[in-house]
Design a protein around this motif. Structure first.
Motif, PDB file in Angstrom:
ATOM      1  N   ALA A 155       0.824  -1.203   0.000  1.00  0.00           N
ATOM      2  CA  ALA A 155       0.000   0.000   0.000  1.00  0.00           C
ATOM      3  C   ALA A 155       0.861   1.257   0.000  1.00  0.00           C
ATOM      4  CB  ALA A 155      -0.933  -0.010   1.215  1.00  0.00           C
ATOM      5  N   TRP A 156       1.940   1.238   0.768  1.00  0.00           N
ATOM      6  CA  TRP A 156       2.849   2.395   0.823  1.00  0.00           C
ATOM      7  C   TRP A 156       3.522   2.631  -0.520  1.00  0.00           C
ATOM      8  CZ3 TRP A 156       8.416   2.200   0.818  1.00  0.00           C
ATOM      9  CH2 TRP A 156       9.011   3.466   1.005  1.00  0.00           C
ATOM     10  N   ARG A 157       3.951   1.534  -1.191  1.00  0.00           N
ATOM     11  CA  ARG A 157       4.632   1.681  -2.482  1.00  0.00           C
ATOM     12  C   ARG A 157       3.670   2.181  -3.559  1.00  0.00           C
ATOM     13  NH1 ARG A 157       9.631  -1.218  -2.782  1.00  0.00           N
ATOM     14  NH2 ARG A 157       9.741  -0.434  -4.917  1.00  0.00           N
ATOM     15  N   LEU A 158       2.446   1.650  -3.570  1.00  0.00           N
ATOM     16  CA  LEU A 158       1.484   2.054  -4.596  1.00  0.00           C
ATOM     17  C   LEU A 158       0.954   3.467  -4.361  1.00  0.00           C
ATOM     18  CD1 LEU A 158      -0.644  -1.194  -5.146  1.00  0.00           C
ATOM     19  CD2 LEU A 158       1.350  -0.400  -6.429  1.00  0.00           C
ATOM     20  N   HIS A 159       0.905   3.886  -3.094  1.00  0.00           N
ATOM     21  CA  HIS A 159       0.385   5.222  -2.788  1.00  0.00           C
ATOM     22  C   HIS A 159       1.298   6.313  -3.343  1.00  0.00           C
ATOM     23  CE1 HIS A 159      -0.995   8.657  -0.306  1.00  0.00           C
ATOM     24  NE2 HIS A 159      -2.156   8.056  -0.429  1.00  0.00           N
TER      25      HIS A 159
END
Length: 387
Positions: free
Chosen positions: A307-311
């Protein structure tokens, strides 16, 4: 009921007609709202609606399993050879009188048959998608032609899923078959989601978002981990091992309780029994539960990192927020199952969260592409144009 009467196909035509009736409402809604739309837009709308109804079907399947209604009608595809519990009133009443809390009651029979009606309706919608895509296969919008192969594969899969549904009943809730039936429902969701993403890309003339190879690998690995975790969760549920540990974060007052992994993960056996015909031990149920819990920690970390990488990528921020929110939802509902003694709402919600994660991760996979592949594809297109 003897083995010969487990399959009674006499009500099959009426059940198929019931499936058509169930599907008519969604089909009419899509047609009315998209009368002037292009074929790709209509297919997209019908695919999204079928995806939504399939998600509901997975939830209702969980409700059917968790209320012990899977054998509410002990034959297939009808109920004591009838198309509804109304025609089987006498047989159900006799079974309920003999065993008031048994697997066959009027309420459980209706839950089981409604599940079958909904499943047949979804099958009709998927058949409609396959037929329509073949008829419109030469249509081209946004440079992306409509492919009939995805809907055809989905139709084949839903037929296999129906066969597993039949085996679930006739094999008396055999744990391996019930778990495979659950996974089959999630595969169906992934197939429909992939098609919905492709139709959206065709309609909006969008290309997949390029991801760095490391991020793309993380996305694929997290998807695989979630599928494995859902499989473990299905094994917990079908073996009724949820309450083997009723405290958190420890289990039975220990960080490593006594467990029998060999017996717990003996796959080909009847419910509550070992392959040798003995009753399964509590240590085996503990091994099933605790394995699912331990792997959940790793999956939770992977979902958070993903989620952090895609955000950090604007086009995928919606998916990132969904992934983060669903990870928290799964933690909350899973914890509720343990400390609140497996309430029905939390158990169904936990299955729903798992299904939603599969959908969102599939959405992310098909909405993105490895950056190297995207560059290569662009160079190839440029070469063709210059030629």
């Amino acid at each position: 009921m003897d083995a010969q009467s487990l399959y009674d196909l006499s009500p099959l035509a009426r059940l198929m007609l019931m499936g058509v009736v169930v599907a008519l409402g969604p089909l009419a809604w899509v047609w009315l709202r998209n009368r002037q739309a292009s074929p790709a837009r209509r297919l997209r709308a019908l695919t999204l609606l079928t995806l939504f109804l399939t998600f509901d079907l997975v939830l209702f399947g969980a409700f059917t399993r968790l209320t012990d209604s899977g054998l509410g009608c002990p034959d297939w595809p009808g109920c004591y050879g009838n198309a509804s519990p109304v025609g089987a009133h006498a047989e159900i009443s006799a079974a309920q009188s003999a065993m008031p809390t048994g697997p066959v009651t009027h309420g459980k029979a209706w839950v089981e048959m409604i599940h079958r009606y909904l499943a047949t309706g979804v099958g009709v919608l998927i058949l409609t998608l396959a037929v329509t895509s073949w008829l419109q296969r030469k249509h081209n919008q946004g440079g992306v032609p409509i492919s009939p192969w995805w809907p055809t594969a989905t139709l084949v899969w839903v037929c296999l899923q129906g066969a597993f549904g039949a085996l679930t009943v006739t094999q008396k809730l055999f744990p391996a078959i019930v778990t495979l039936h659950l996974i089959g429902g999630l595969v169906l969701l992934a197939l429909l989601c992939a098609q919905a993403v492709r139709y959206s890309q065709a309609q909006d003339e969008r290309v997949p978002v390029p991801l760095k190879p490391a991020t793309r690998w993380l996305l694929g690995a997290t998807f695989a981990a979630v599928v494995l975790q859902v499989t473990l969760g299905g094994w917990v549920s079908t073996n009724y091992a949820v309450l083997a540990c009723n405290e958190f974060p420890t289990c039975q007052g220990s960080w490593w309780p006594y467990m029998d992994f060999r017996q717990g993960f003996e796959l080909w056996r009847h419910l509550g029994m070992t392959a040798d015909g003995e009753h399964i031990g509590f240590a085996a149920l503990t091994a099933i539960h605790y394995t699912h819990r331990l792997f959940a920690y790793a999956v939770f970390v992977a979902l958070g990192l993903l989620a952090w990488r895609l955000h950090r990528l604007e086009p995928l921020r919606t998916q990132a927020r969904w992934i983060a929110g669903l990870a928290l939802w799964q933690f909350a509902t899973g914890l509720s199952n343990v400390v609140l003694d497996w309430p029905l709402v939390a158990a169904v919600s936990h299955t729903g969260g798992a299904a939603a994660l599969v959908v969102v991760l599939t959405w992310s996979l098909f909405a993105s592409r490895t950056a190297l592949d995207t560059v290569s594809a662009s160079n190839l297109s440029a070469s063709r144009l210059s030629a």
